[in-house]
Design an enzyme around this catalytic site. Structure first.
Site, PDB file in Angstrom:
ATOM      1  N   CYS A 300      48.222  48.563  40.712  1.00 43.86           N
ATOM      2  CA  CYS A 300      48.274  48.639  39.243  1.00 43.86           C
ATOM      3  C   CYS A 300      47.674  47.388  38.662  1.00 43.86           C
ATOM      4  CB  CYS A 300      49.693  48.709  38.703  1.00 43.86           C
ATOM      5  SG  CYS A 300      50.782  49.700  39.617  1.00 43.86           S
TER       6      CYS A 300
HETATM    7  C1  UN1 Z   1      51.700  47.841  41.923  1.00 46.04           C
HETATM    8  O1  UN1 Z   1      50.475  47.905  42.125  1.00 46.04           O
HETATM    9  O2  UN1 Z   1      52.347  48.844  41.544  1.00 46.04           O
HETATM   10  O3  UN1 Z   1      51.287  41.907  41.625  1.00 46.04           O
HETATM   11  C2  UN1 Z   1      52.498  46.629  42.168  1.00 46.04           C
HETATM   12  C3  UN1 Z   1      50.919  42.587  42.585  1.00 46.04           C
HETATM   13  C4  UN1 Z   1      51.957  43.084  43.562  1.00 46.04           C
HETATM   14  C5  UN1 Z   1      52.634  44.308  43.046  1.00 46.04           C
HETATM   15  C6  UN1 Z   1      51.722  45.404  42.544  1.00 46.04           C
HETATM   16  N1  UN1 Z   1      52.928  42.031  43.784  1.00 46.04           N
HETATM   17  O4  UN1 Z   1      49.743  42.881  42.775  1.00 46.04           O
END
Ligand code: UN1
Length: 535
Positions: A300
């Site tokens: 994300c």
């Molecule tokens: C996600 O992609 O849902 O900050 C979480 C980050 C990771 C978590 C991503 N610690 O990229």
């Protein structure tokens, strides 16, 4: 005493794991008796596991079991609940390498990242173990004598979690561990792309000592997810926490809204990284490389729009392109030398393949040398393993992108970034704020004024200064604004508000009825001193 996993031989691969639902402390098949296959994203000949294909009956049974278990668990003292969470962390630590291998095998994350993912769950367990000895409420002065006011955090009830396949252990731990610590009972519908790591995590939680029915696991695809939403309408669920697409998040929000519940929604992103003309370009290239292409762009928090001051754009592009054209891609179960592995599954692959036409339709120009799927014919020296065994794709960099283009506005969730050239800080910030999303963001600069203006002007839940868009730590609030979420946060102390409601209590020992606002003695005011002599 240890309990065995139920497995089948699986050729020269590690055994196939028979994952089950966990309902009311029992391992169960789905009512349908059907199972689905979880094939390795790295190599589809490797059957990592099979899992029950659940429907409404299974989901309802899990929600009811969680409802029955609620009274006992929510009345267990918080420090004791914290101790159980701590044991979960210990088991995760003890099996970190094995669990990382499952994550790597199931969804194709590199071992380095898979270890990081398990560590994120361990960090979360440690944090919430100690929170069991706080979970503070307040003591508050009353307006009246002989009366005291207090606040308490109360558990909500049955918390249903619907999670995605890209972080199949860390993100569920962000939801499940604080929910349990706060005294809720849990029903978890993991991604059908990663049922095996979900099954192992649920077993670890149960074996750590939660009473039967406190953690319930229901595998399945969309029908199982939809059944959870119907369970909200049926009054079987008091809280939903969802990580996934903005479109599905809206649906979850609608159902919860009409039931007067606040869901936790962690949704999509189109994360910007700004590089100003005074930035350390090599540092920015390191950040862009990992944030854009690590995890094959399936975070994300992955970088989408690289916004560069035009005075350094040519140099930055040259440096970034040289690095991207030199990366290794490959099967992460075979070696550790690659930046990224396969896409998780067909949905991800289809969306990635569609993005080429979307970018070209608006005139963006692909500046990387190869496109589409990696094959034996085009792999050259850059691929490790056999690319025909999984959905492996080439990294893409698009030049000449403007913020109004569809490719700058649409989340792709694959290894692709857009380069947008801008003139100075103000245009950079406006461009960074130019999508409806607002999850993560980043800026590279050495100018403290620019850092401050970025911090105060960016519309995002998370911002990095001289670091990449990804890599949030487990004890800061995680979440977004706009299309990236509904303002709820995961992790750290902030998530406690998502899994508890505040209960205000007053204790009146006056021995007579005292009415707030009415029987309050604010004392006499005297005649005021005349200060006019002071000029
Ligand atoms: C996600 O992609 O849902 O900050 C979480 C980050 C990771 C978590 C991503 N610690 O990229």
């Amino acid at each position: 005493m240890t309990r065995k996993l139920d497995t089948h031989p699986n050729g020269h691969f590690l055994p196939t794991i028979v994952a089950r639902n966990l309902i009311g402390g029992e391992e169960r098949e789905a009512d349908s008796k059907k199972r689905f296959e979880a094939r390795s994203a790295c190599d589809t000949q490797d059957l990592v596991g099979t899992a029950p294909d659940s429907g409404e009956g299974d989901v309802d049974a899990a929600c009811k079991a969680a409802g029955v278990a609620f009274s006992k668990w929510s009345n267990t003292p918080a420090p004791v609940r914290g101790e159980v969470i701590g044991r979960i962390g210990e088991v995760l630590s003890a099996h970190k390498e094995r669990l990382a291998k499952v994550v790597c095998r199931e969804i194709g994350k590199t071992m380095k990242e898979a270890r990081g993912e398990v560590q994120e769950a361990i960090d979360t367990a440690h944090f919430f173990q100690s929170e069991g000895r706080r979970l503070y409420g307040q003591t508050v002065w009353s307006e009246m004598p002989n009366k005291e006011l207090f606040t308490y955090r109360r558990a909500l009830g049955v918390a249903a979690m619907i999670t995605a396949g890209n972080f199949p252990l860390a993100v569920p731990s962000w939801k499940i561990l604080p929910a349990l610590l706060c005294g809720n009972t849990v029903v978890w519908k993991p991604s059908e792309d990663a049922p095996v790591i979900a099954y192992l995590f649920a077993r670890i939680i149960e074996e750590a000592g939660v009473p039967a029915g406190t953690i319930n696991l229901v595998h399945g695809g969309r029908p199982a997810g939809e059944a959870i939403l119907r369970a909200v309408d049926k009054g079987l669920v008091q809280k939903v926490s969802f990580t996934g697409s903005t479109n599905v998040g809206r649906l979850v929000g609608e159902v919860c809204g009409r039931n007067l519940q606040i869901p936790s929604l962690e949704l999509g992103g189109k994360n910007p990284m700004v590089v100003l003309k005074d930035a350390n370009l090599d540092l920015a290239v390191d950040g862009a490389l990992f944030a854009g292409f690590g995890t094959a762009g399936q975070r994300c928090t992955s970088l989408a729009n690289l916004i560069v001051d035009k005075s350094v754009a040519t140099e930055l592009k040259k440096k970034l392109l040289a690095r991207v054209e030199a990366i290794k891609i490959g099967n992460p179960t075979q070696s550790e030398g690659m930046l990224y592995g396969p896409l998780i599954g067909e949905r991800f692959y289809d969306r990635f393949m569609e993005h080429y036409a979307m970018a070209r339709a608006d005139g963006a120009k692909l500046i990387t040398s190869k496109e589409g799927r990696i094959t034996k014919e085009n792999m050259g020296e850059r691929f490790i393993g056999d690319p025909s065994n999984g959905l492996y794709v080439w990294p893409a960099i698009w030049d000449g992108v403007k913020i109004g283009m569809k490719i700058a506005q649409t989340e792709v969730f694959g290894p692709t970034i857009n380069i947008l050239e801008v003139d100075g800080f103000d245009e950079a910030l406006a461009t960074a704020n130019g999508t409806p999303y607002g999850l993560s963001s980043s800026i590279y600069t050495n100018d403290p004024q620019a850092m401050l203006k970025f911090k105060t002007g960016i519309r995002a839940g998370m911002s990095s200064i001289n670091n990449s868009t990804s890599g949030a730590e487990a004890h800061l609030p995680f979440g977004g604004t706009g299309w990236s979420g509904n303002g709820t946060r995961e992790s750290g102390v902030w998530v406690l508000d998502a899994y508890t409601r505040w209960h205000a209590v007053n204790v009146d020992l006056a021995g007579k009825l005292q009415l707030a606002q009415i029987d309050v003695d604010f004392g006499q005011t005297r005649e005021a001193t005349d200060l006019s002599v002071l000029g």
